[in-house]
Design an enzyme around this catalytic site. Structure first.
Site, mmCIF file in Angstrom:
data_model
loop_
_atom_site.group_PDB
_atom_site.id
_atom_site.type_symbol
_atom_site.label_atom_id
_atom_site.label_comp_id
_atom_site.label_asym_id
_atom_site.label_seq_id
_atom_site.Cartn_x
_atom_site.Cartn_y
_atom_site.Cartn_z
ATOM 1 C CE LYS A 155 46.641 46.639 37.182
ATOM 2 N NZ LYS A 155 47.200 46.068 38.440
ATOM 3 C CG ASP A 287 50.292 39.210 43.918
ATOM 4 O OD1 ASP A 287 50.948 38.161 44.013
ATOM 5 O OD2 ASP A 287 49.633 39.505 42.906
#
Length: 438
Positions: A155, A287
């Protein structure tokens, strides 16, 4: 399929210009009838059903995708259960923000890799795929393979995103105040400050690596849930290296190719996990983006991703929520009131009629906890009922105070779990799950 790569705007004025264009696309798509609908919905205490063309929604989504960062997070939240306020076609357009952003150009990618790993960065890998497999609000993901055969997901953070967080939040606050979108009588600055702190945490990939490892230890050897392992030797503040996970975003289970039993099981597992995060782990991944959960149909396991938004919960706050849940299950009105005061939902000196109205709202929102047997989220209109009752209380001035800002992310998690179960049209025996976690 990802959009064509584009540079990330990094200066506040340029980002405000992009955000202004996005807002203009949305306003143009609403048109006069849409504005009338919004006004009427507020006057009649009902959710708005916004009619906006898919073309304007596509432009709005594209602007947010190009910006990345905090403003794209806003678009992701708008899409979570968009069918309640948007047409299905528009909700489908915005749903793309949960899985993909505009990737960065090759030049920026190589710049990040060189800065983080050095000029000979490519020697660290046996294979590196320059085409990203995913791009989100803060970074994009690339597949790679090490010389010893480990298949990784890297990432890689967009350049300038971390530095733009403060300006993004300031720009959003400016638009909220200018357009009068904030709740009257409540200072939104503490909530914007909390959002700013949360986004800075999400942009620190070394901190996320620690959070991921901590969460993985809490979960243990769970047969139904999995967390990728971090590769510390390749992790930096701007690159997170972890095992490559496979599967499809969890909301794909809503499709006709999946059985009801699969949907029910997935929703039950994640509802149980939400409860364990709060009451057992004291660590909540806040999230609610559906793309943070991958479903591996071969093994039946759910892979958990993205721990940048993980928040440790103070023991005192856990105690308050435990007392609230126990009181709601027991039908203990006095206990509900005591917990609501402790959480800041009502004040000890508030008028009794306002307190009673708030307690009614809490009991309504907790309907799935109090319903015996299976609760059918797909057939439930609870969202609409809570919206109408909450809107009426808002206009009556009951929300004269706000709970602590740190509860905002817990509410986001709770709502995300409800929305996912609703999206999957799942049936969950929540009334049996909750007592086991208390």
């Amino acid at each position: 399929m990802l959009a064509s790569p584009r540079p990330i705007p990094s200066q506040r004025l340029s980002r405000l210009w992009y955000l202004g264009r996005a807002t203009g696309d949305l306003a143009a798509g609403l048109g006069f009838k849409g504005l009338i609908e919004l006004a009427q919905s507020q006057a009649q205490d009902r959710p708005a059903r916004i009619q906006i063309s898919p073309e304007h929604a596509r432009r709005f989504a594209e602007r947010l995708s190009e910006l990345r960062g905090a403003v794209m997070k806003l678009g992701q939240l708008m899409s979570m259960d968009g069918t309640d306020i948007l047409t299905p076609e528009v909700a489908e357009v915005l749903a793309g923000l949960r899985e993909r952003a505009t990737p960065m150009p090759m030049s920026q990618l190589v710049e990040v890799l060189t800065r983080e790993y050095g000029r000979d960065w490519d020697r660290r890998f046996k294979r590196f795929e320059f085409t990203p497999v995913a791009a989100a609000s803060i970074g994009q993901v690339h597949r790679a393979e090490t010389h010893d055969g480990h298949r990784l997901a890297l990432k890689i953070q967009f350049p300038g995103v971390r530095a733009s967080i403060d300006s993004d939040i300031a720009n959003l606050g400016l638009i909220v105040r200018t357009l009068g979108l904030g709740p009257k009588g409540i200072d939104i600055r503490p909530f914007l400050d909390e959002a700013r702190r949360q986004l800075h945490r999400e942009a620190d990939y070394e901190a996320e690596a620690k959070a991921l490892e901590r969460y993985r230890a809490c979960l243990g050897d769970d047969p139904d849930l999995a967390v990728p392992q971090v590769h510390r030797d390749l992790t930096t503040p701007n690159i997170l290296a972890m095992d490559l996970a496979t599967g499809v975003p969890i909301d794909r289970l809503a499709g006709p190719e999946y059985r009801r039993a699969e949907r029910d099981r997935a929703a039950t597992l994640l509802m149980r996990l939400t409860l364990r995060e709060l009451f057992e782990f004291g660590l909540v991944q806040t999230d609610p983006n559906f793309a943070n959960y991958l479903y591996d149909r071969t093994s039946g396991r759910i892979v958990l991703l993205d721990f940048g938004a993980m928040v440790p919960i103070a023991p005192s706050l856990i105690t308050c929520y435990r007392q609230l849940a126990r009181a709601i299950i027991a039908g203990d009105r006095a206990g509900i009131q005591a917990a609501a005061i402790a959480l800041g939902y009502v004040g000890a000196a508030d008028p009794q009629d306002q307190v009673a109205a708030m307690l009614d709202l809490l009991e309504l929102a907790a309907e799935p906890l109090r319903s015996p047997g299976v609760y059918d989220f797909g057939a439930s209109d609870l969202f609409e009922r809570v919206y109408r009752q909450g809107r009426a209380l808002f206009h009556a001035g009951v929300f004269s105070a706000a709970p602590a800002p740190e509860t905002m992310f817990l509410h986001r998690k709770f709502m995300g779990s409800f929305m996912l179960a609703r999206r999957l049209r799942a049936r969950v025996e929540l009334a049996q799950l909750v007592p086991l976690c208390l």
